[in-house]
Design a protein around this motif. Structure first.
Motif, PDB file in Angstrom:
ATOM      1  N   ARG A 177     -36.284  57.498  38.826  1.00 34.49           N
ATOM      2  CA  ARG A 177     -35.125  57.223  39.676  1.00 34.49           C
ATOM      3  C   ARG A 177     -34.892  55.714  39.802  1.00 34.49           C
ATOM      4  N   LEU A 178     -35.979  54.974  40.018  1.00 30.35           N
ATOM      5  CA  LEU A 178     -35.844  53.521  40.124  1.00 30.35           C
ATOM      6  C   LEU A 178     -35.374  52.907  38.813  1.00 30.35           C
ATOM      7  N   GLN A 179     -35.904  53.451  37.689  1.00 27.59           N
ATOM      8  CA  GLN A 179     -35.482  52.931  36.390  1.00 27.59           C
ATOM      9  C   GLN A 179     -34.000  53.210  36.158  1.00 27.59           C
ATOM     10  N   ALA A 180     -33.561  54.425  36.576  1.00 30.23           N
ATOM     11  CA  ALA A 180     -32.141  54.752  36.436  1.00 30.23           C
ATOM     12  C   ALA A 180     -31.285  53.808  37.274  1.00 30.23           C
ATOM     13  N   ASP A 181     -31.726  53.543  38.512  1.00 32.36           N
ATOM     14  CA  ASP A 181     -30.981  52.599  39.359  1.00 32.36           C
ATOM     15  C   ASP A 181     -30.966  51.200  38.741  1.00 32.36           C
ATOM     16  N   LEU A 182     -32.119  50.803  38.179  1.00 30.92           N
ATOM     17  CA  LEU A 182     -32.198  49.489  37.563  1.00 30.92           C
ATOM     18  C   LEU A 182     -31.295  49.398  36.340  1.00 30.92           C
ATOM     19  N   ASP A 183     -31.242  50.485  35.535  1.00 25.75           N
ATOM     20  CA  ASP A 183     -30.363  50.497  34.371  1.00 25.75           C
ATOM     21  C   ASP A 183     -28.901  50.372  34.796  1.00 25.75           C
ATOM     22  N   VAL A 184     -28.546  51.109  35.869  1.00 29.53           N
ATOM     23  CA  VAL A 184     -27.172  51.009  36.376  1.00 29.53           C
ATOM     24  C   VAL A 184     -26.890  49.593  36.847  1.00 29.53           C
ATOM     25  N   ALA A 185     -27.849  49.011  37.570  1.00 21.58           N
ATOM     26  CA  ALA A 185     -27.656  47.646  38.082  1.00 21.58           C
ATOM     27  C   ALA A 185     -27.508  46.652  36.934  1.00 21.58           C
ATOM     28  N   ARG A 186     -28.362  46.806  35.910  1.00 26.92           N
ATOM     29  CA  ARG A 186     -28.280  45.887  34.774  1.00 26.92           C
ATOM     30  C   ARG A 186     -26.944  46.054  34.041  1.00 26.92           C
ATOM     31  N   SER A 187     -26.521  47.304  33.860  1.00 26.19           N
ATOM     32  CA  SER A 187     -25.253  47.545  33.191  1.00 26.19           C
ATOM     33  C   SER A 187     -24.092  46.947  33.982  1.00 26.19           C
ATOM     34  N   GLN A 188     -24.119  47.169  35.292  1.00 22.81           N
ATOM     35  CA  GLN A 188     -23.059  46.622  36.128  1.00 22.81           C
ATOM     36  C   GLN A 188     -23.117  45.099  36.168  1.00 22.81           C
ATOM     37  N   GLN A 189     -24.331  44.559  36.175  1.00 19.50           N
ATOM     38  CA  GLN A 189     -24.477  43.105  36.166  1.00 19.50           C
ATOM     39  C   GLN A 189     -23.892  42.507  34.896  1.00 19.50           C
ATOM     40  N   ALA A 190     -24.120  43.211  33.767  1.00 22.38           N
ATOM     41  CA  ALA A 190     -23.547  42.738  32.511  1.00 22.38           C
ATOM     42  C   ALA A 190     -22.024  42.759  32.573  1.00 22.38           C
ATOM     43  N   LYS A 191     -21.486  43.829  33.164  1.00 15.77           N
ATOM     44  CA  LYS A 191     -20.038  43.915  33.299  1.00 15.77           C
ATOM     45  C   LYS A 191     -19.501  42.804  34.210  1.00 15.77           C
ATOM     46  N   VAL A 192     -20.208  42.580  35.305  1.00 17.46           N
ATOM     47  CA  VAL A 192     -19.784  41.528  36.232  1.00 17.46           C
ATOM     48  C   VAL A 192     -19.833  40.165  35.553  1.00 17.46           C
TER      49      VAL A 192
END
Length: 239
Positions: A177-192
């Motif tokens: 779950r934490l890895q999934a959240d981290l992947d989402v955060a990293r993906s969103q960070q890349a978009k930002v």
């Protein structure tokens, strides 16, 4: 008070002689014992209950009973007595899968001391000496405690291992779950980051365009001023 075995034998011999001299007393005592035994219903022992089928159905002998019956030993005799419900279970000790039991048959004052594992009788000692039967039962009960130590440790280790595995499973799920959240955060960070880069580029472009527009505006304003001066040349100055 328990007397030594030689003393008890002497007392028993003396009592037998007296009873033989009084045959009538012997017959009366025998009738009384038989009547008492008939009046008290035999108790099917808890250990023996596992060896009998419910509703009076015929029980299929297990391997232990079949072997014992073929040998015609005390084990087979105890099994038959349990099936015939002629015994009373006095004491039982359980330790893990091992157990010790003390049975008593009132008709002939006989004790059976049994050591068993998973309801299969292992050792059976038959005696009419109460003290001896109690001693053997205590010894068997102590043996069950010693024999069950490894089994009890194994049970505890199995439980502890299962608990650790459940904790591992929960930890793995949490990590996923934490890895999934981290992947989402990293993906969103890349978009930002990409969005910020685009905005920054657009900002620089707009700044250049603004500066050019301001320069053009100043030039036009000067041109308009010059044209106005030329148009108003020779006219009175507005006060």
């Amino acid at each position: 008070m328990k007397y030594p075995l030689p003393v008890r034998r002497a007392l028993l011999l003396a009592t037998t002689c007296v009873l033989l001299q009084h045959g009538g007393l012997v017959r009366a005592a025998a009738n009384e014992v038989a009547a008492s035994a008939a009046a008290v219903p035999p108790v099917l022992p808890a250990v023996g209950a596992a060896l009998a089928q419910p509703d009076g159905a015929a029980r299929r002998p297990n391997a232990t009973f079949e072997a014992a019956a073929g040998a015609q030993g005390d084990v087979a005799e105890l099994m038959r007595s349990i099936q015939d419900a002629t015994l009373t279970e006095l004491r039982t000790t359980y330790n893990g899968g091992y157990g010790a039991a003390l049975f008593f048959r009132m008709q002939d004052l006989t004790y059976y001391v049994a050591l068993f594992q998973d309801k299969h009788f292992w050792r059976v000692i038959k005696s009419q000496d109460e003290g001896r039967a109690d001693e053997i039962y205590a010894n068997f009960a102590q043996q069950t405690s010693q024999l069950a130590d490894v089994e009890i440790r194994r049970t505890k280790l199995l439980a502890q291992t299962a608990f650790i595995e459940r904790v591992i499973g929960l930890s793995e799920n949490r990590a996923k779950r934490l890895q999934a959240d981290l992947d989402v955060a990293r993906s969103q960070q890349a978009k930002v980051t990409e969005y910020q880069r685009q905005i920054h580029g657009e900002t620089l472009t707009l700044r250049d365009e603004k500066e050019k527009a301001q320069l053009q505006l100043r030039e036009l304003q000067q041109q308009v001023l010059q044209l106005q001066r030329q148009t108003e040349a020779g006219l009175p100055v507005v006060k």
